[in-house]
Design a protein around this motif. Structure first.
Motif, PDB file in Angstrom:
ATOM      1  N   ASN A  92     -23.932   0.372  35.126  1.00 20.16           N
ATOM      2  CA  ASN A  92     -23.450   1.719  35.423  1.00 20.16           C
ATOM      3  C   ASN A  92     -22.946   2.414  34.172  1.00 20.16           C
ATOM      4  O   ASN A  92     -23.186   3.621  33.973  1.00 20.16           O
ATOM      5  N   PRO A 111     -23.307  -5.334  37.266  1.00 23.44           N
ATOM      6  CA  PRO A 111     -23.441  -3.966  37.792  1.00 23.44           C
ATOM      7  C   PRO A 111     -22.539  -2.971  37.074  1.00 23.44           C
ATOM      8  O   PRO A 111     -22.920  -1.813  36.888  1.00 23.44           O
ATOM      9  N   VAL A 112     -21.337  -3.407  36.673  1.00 17.04           N
ATOM     10  CA  VAL A 112     -20.431  -2.518  35.946  1.00 17.04           C
ATOM     11  C   VAL A 112     -21.046  -2.118  34.620  1.00 17.04           C
ATOM     12  O   VAL A 112     -21.033  -0.943  34.227  1.00 17.04           O
ATOM     13  N   ASN A 114     -17.536   0.516  41.491  1.00 19.53           N
ATOM     14  CA  ASN A 114     -17.875  -0.893  41.240  1.00 19.53           C
ATOM     15  C   ASN A 114     -16.925  -1.834  41.970  1.00 19.53           C
ATOM     16  O   ASN A 114     -16.533  -2.866  41.439  1.00 19.53           O
ATOM     17  N   SER A 126     -17.946  -5.618  42.375  1.00 20.84           N
ATOM     18  CA  SER A 126     -17.921  -6.331  41.094  1.00 20.84           C
ATOM     19  C   SER A 126     -16.494  -6.569  40.617  1.00 20.84           C
ATOM     20  O   SER A 126     -16.146  -7.673  40.178  1.00 20.84           O
TER      21      SER A 126
END
Length: 242
Positions: free
Chosen positions: A236, A232-233, A143, A146
């Motif tokens: 995931n 996005p973190v 990541n 991010s």
């Protein structure tokens, strides 16, 4: 064998020298420049600065960016005052652009100095490690964009530290530069706009309101950008748990 060892040790010290110089300059600057790179100094010399800018605009802009680079690269006191000065001399635009450019170049110098001296070696050790440390590094690697934007949009760590950590985690230079340039832009625009209004502040004999960044109409959009960077973190993490 001894000669080869001495050569490696000498090469190691040469690689560490730029970062050591930066640290020494930061310590000296913290004690010697604190009273010079201040709001009071800007207020006292504002008329001379404006006169010089009007007579030599391009030179003033280049000198300002160069000074900003030095302040950030050597972690000298006065970065906030420099940002205000950018707005005072050049208005919100192009003042914000000059501020962001100077800060990004200065941050890149620290990043490269740390990587040249310690980053590659430390990054290799982290990559070859086991257990929790390796999992943390892998999580950051997955990541990177991010995480880099988050530490710029929400500066929970000092700017100097935010420049060092990516160099130890093998972040590509291009990625570091892009995330720094755009990540610091929202905050830079806010403070530059405060600097653009310093003429009226000086006339009233007051000090600028730097707490404006915590007002809802400023803070909420920045937090919104931070949330987008963190998305996005979170995705995931949810995928891994699923």
């Amino acid at each position: 064998m001894t000669d080869m060892t001495n050569q490696k040790q000498g090469s190691g010290w040469r690689k560490k020298l730029p970062l050591i110089v930066i640290i020494i300059a930061a310590l000296i600057g913290a004690f010697t420049l604190r009273d010079y790179l201040s709001f009071d100094t800007l207020a006292q010399h504002r008329e001379a600065l404006i006169a010089f800018r009007d007579a030599n605009y391009a030179l003033t802009a280049a000198a300002f960016i160069g000074i900003y680079v030095l302040i950030v690269a050597f972690s000298l006191p006065g970065a906030t005052v420099a940002t205000l000065t950018g707005g005072f001399l050049f208005a919100t635009f192009p003042g914000a652009l000059f501020n962001v450019l100077g800060a990004t170049l200065g941050a890149t110098i620290i990043f490269q100095a740390a990587r040249w001296g310690f980053g590659a070696q430390l990054g290799a050790k982290l990559e070859s490690s086991d257990g929790a440390i390796k999992r943390i590094k892998d999580g950051i690697d997955e990541n990177q964009w991010s995480m880099l934007f988050l530490i710029r949009l929400v500066p929970v760590v000092p700017f100097f530290v935010a420049n060092l950590v990516p160099s130890f985690l093998e972040v590509p230079l291009r990625r570091f530069v892009i995330s720094t340039f755009f990540g610091i832009m929202p905050g830079a625009v806010v403070y530059t706009s405060v600097g653009a209004g310093l003429g009226e502040v000086f006339a009233r004999g007051e000090t600028p309101n730097l707490g404006i960044v915590f007002e809802p109409h400023v803070l909420l959009p920045i937090l919104g950008l931070a949330a987008l960077a963190a998305l996005p973190v979170a995705i995931n993490l949810l995928r891994k748990k699923g």
